[in-house]
Design an enzyme around this catalytic site. Structure first.
Site, short mmCIF file in Angstrom:
data_model
loop_
_atom_site.label_atom_id
_atom_site.label_comp_id
_atom_site.label_asym_id
_atom_site.label_seq_id
_atom_site.Cartn_x
_atom_site.Cartn_y
_atom_site.Cartn_z
N TYR A 55 -49.38 40.65 -45.67
CA TYR A 55 -48.13 40.72 -46.52
C TYR A 55 -48.22 40.16 -47.72
CZ TYR A 55 -43.28 40.03 -47.66
OH TYR A 55 -42.25 39.83 -48.61
N HIS A 85 -38.25 40.91 -60.12
CA HIS A 85 -37.73 40.00 -59.78
C HIS A 85 -36.84 39.00 -60.74
CE1 HIS A 85 -39.48 41.32 -56.13
NE2 HIS A 85 -38.87 40.36 -55.12
N ASN A 197 -42.20 32.70 -54.46
CA ASN A 197 -41.55 31.85 -53.40
C ASN A 197 -41.56 30.72 -53.44
OD1 ASN A 197 -42.60 34.03 -50.24
ND2 ASN A 197 -41.06 34.41 -51.90
N TYR A 279 -5.62 0.99 -50.10
CA TYR A 279 -6.68 1.62 -49.51
C TYR A 279 -7.74 1.86 -50.61
CZ TYR A 279 -4.77 2.49 -44.96
OH TYR A 279 -4.30 2.12 -43.77
N ARG A 282 -8.96 -1.75 -51.33
CA ARG A 282 -9.30 -2.33 -49.97
C ARG A 282 -10.50 -1.71 -49.55
NH1 ARG A 282 -5.67 -2.74 -44.89
NH2 ARG A 282 -4.25 -1.92 -46.52
N PHE A 328 -40.06 29.30 -47.22
CA PHE A 328 -39.16 29.51 -48.38
C PHE A 328 -37.78 29.55 -48.08
CE2 PHE A 328 -40.49 33.72 -46.47
CZ PHE A 328 -39.27 33.96 -45.91
N GLU A 412 -34.04 40.69 -44.86
CA GLU A 412 -33.85 39.20 -45.05
C GLU A 412 -32.48 39.36 -44.65
OE1 GLU A 412 -35.26 39.20 -48.93
OE2 GLU A 412 -37.15 39.61 -48.39
#
Length: 495
Positions: A55, A85, A197, A279, A282, A328, A412
């Protein structure tokens, strides 16, 4: 200057801070060099021995995993991968974060499980050392399959494409190479995939925000202590006994910090005070402390991540294995970045409440902390601004990590959205800094209205330093300038 040997040991947040602050150059450790060469040689030999599909090495990517690519096209495959990409958009990633991305990508590649060429890692190191920062965009990563688009933009300058920042100028990479006499790299099999990746976009944002968070948490204690004294509060909630019976580390630490800041104050030592305080004063140890404990946990997750191999597939020369897995996937970072948003937003939330109390015209202080209130609005609208920012932080705390959108034609099918968590987390920490800057303005104004009584030596010194950049507000003036100067003061100083 001594260089940091990357790949020689574990990176911690403290080491990263030291590298950044000292401006250290980096060099690849000898053992990392050996690992990288060994892994690359193993993959080259593997490809000579087999034509079986592996792959991303001799196949397409994602949904195209079953498309076999011929041996003579493996270099073109990696080149095409980077170009296809690099489709980020939106604002540019801040330069300090881009530089962290480079450093963290080099660290991940140094383990020798990514099968990159040594020349590729050396070029990344050259980018880092010469402050050549690729132009990377904030939008485009789903936080799984790695931070594909941002890391593609980080990597395309290696092949002579894209833009970079160099000597404070944005230029084409081709122009940079002409200036330096460099040649673009020709990527070998798997290299493009190893580069894009990974989780270095999310990781770099997380490291940057964590470093800012730790600084701002110290400031939050200092500013809160100033506000506590200016509001004529009691010391009782900060005494150690109550915290020892609920011993959360952050709570104990915060109570001690506040006591140290108030030590020697004439104001805190006054008698005849009210029985209890609101608060927001405190409960500073409980609220600030919880955020500190959260940051400590989040830091542990990121320190694991930045010392990990997060590309795919993973190459194991000694075991003669190439494993396609899912390192990844940014889920550990997505969840903790969302958590960090909440931990930081609460620091801003409680700070805004203290600002509200300080300008409320109670406990002997004039309304909106100004003389001739009515004619003057004083610090009235600073609280509006703080409230607006605190509310924006609440909106930014909507978790990104519970979202997912299917990509790559269904291959994916679950993603972390950690990149969106990362970019909004930076906005939250910047917002908290502004809210604290507004509280510092109001707290020092109120403190001065308590004269002739004085606070502690530490707080008086802080007040004196702050007055060199923001003066006492005698009458209405342009407060945007005061806020800008207060933010700059916090950025420029440690407490």
């Amino acid at each position: 200057m001594i260089k940091y040997e990357i790949g020689s040991g574990v990176l911690s947040l403290a080491i990263l801070q030291e590298i950044i602050q000292s401006g250290k150059s980096i060099v690849l450790a000898a053992e990392a060099t050996a690992r990288i060469i060994k892994c690359r040689n193993y993959l080259d030999e593997k490809l000579r021995q087999t034509e079986a599909p592996i792959y991303g090495i001799n196949t397409g990517f994602g949904y195209l995993q079953n498309v076999k690519v011929e041996a003579d096209k493996l270099t073109q495959l990696q080149h095409n991968l980077l170009l296809s990409h690099a489709c980020g958009t939106g604002q540019e990633v801040p330069k300090p974060i881009v530089k962290l991305m480079l450093l963290l990508k080099i660290q991940s590649l140094s383990y020798g499980h990514s099968a990159v060429a040594l020349e590729t890692v050396h070029r990344l190191i050259d980018f880092y050392n010469q402050n050549i920062l690729p132009v990377v965009y904030t939008q485009g990563s789903l936080g799984a399959s790695g931070d594909l688009a941002p890391l593609a933009h980080l990597s395309i300058p290696l092949i002579g494409e894209g833009e970079v920042w160099y000597k404070e100028e944005k230029i084409q990479t081709s122009q940079l190479y002409q200036q330096l006499g460099w040649q673009a790299l020709t990527l070998q099999s798997k290299e493009g995939l190893a580069l894009i990746n990974g989780t270095q976009f999310m990781s770099a944002y997380g490291v940057y925000v964590l470093l800012q968070s730790k600084r701002l948490l110290d400031w939050a204690d200092a500013i809160a202590a100033t506000a506590i004294d200016a509001f004529d509060c009691r010391i009782d909630p900060f005494l150690s006994l109550s915290h020892l019976i609920r011993p959360h580390q952050g709570q104990l630490q915060t109570a001690e910090n506040v006591r140290n800041w108030l030590d020697g104050s004439e104001l805190i030592a006054q008698t005849g005070k009210q029985t209890q305080d609101p608060y927001s004063f405190r409960c500073v140890p409980q609220v600030h402390g919880a955020s500190k404990d959260s940051v400590a946990y989040i830091q542990s997750v990121f320190e694991t991540e930045i010392n990990a191999v997060t590309d795919n597939p993973n190459v194991f020369p000694d075991e003669d294995l190439i494993i396609s897995a899912g390192n990844f996937h940014g889920q550990p970072l997505a969840l903790t970045l969302d958590f960090l948003c909440m931990a930081l937003a609460e620091i801003g939330s409680i700070s805004e409440r203290r600002t509200f109390q300080l300008i409320s015209g109670s406990r002997g202080l004039p309304p909106f902390l100004v003389k001739q209130a009515g004619l003057n609005s004083g610090l009235m609208i600073t609280q509006y601004t703080a409230a607006s920012i605190a509310s924006e932080n609440k909106q930014l705390c909507t978790p990104a990590s519970v979202d997912s959108i299917v990509s790559s034609n269904g291959q994916e099918d679950h993603v972390s959205m950690g990149a969106n968590a990362a970019t909004k987390c930076l906005r939250v920490v910047q917002n908290v800094e502004r809210i604290l800057a507004i509280e510092l303005i109001t707290a020092t104004q109120a403190l001065e209205l308590r004269r002739p009584l004085k606070s502690s030596p530490k707080i008086e010194n802080l007040w004196k330093d702050f007055r060199t950049v923001v003066s006492f507000n005698e009458a209405d003036r342009l407060l945007a300038t005061d806020i800008e100067r207060s933010v700059a003061f916090i950025k420029a100083n440690q407490v």
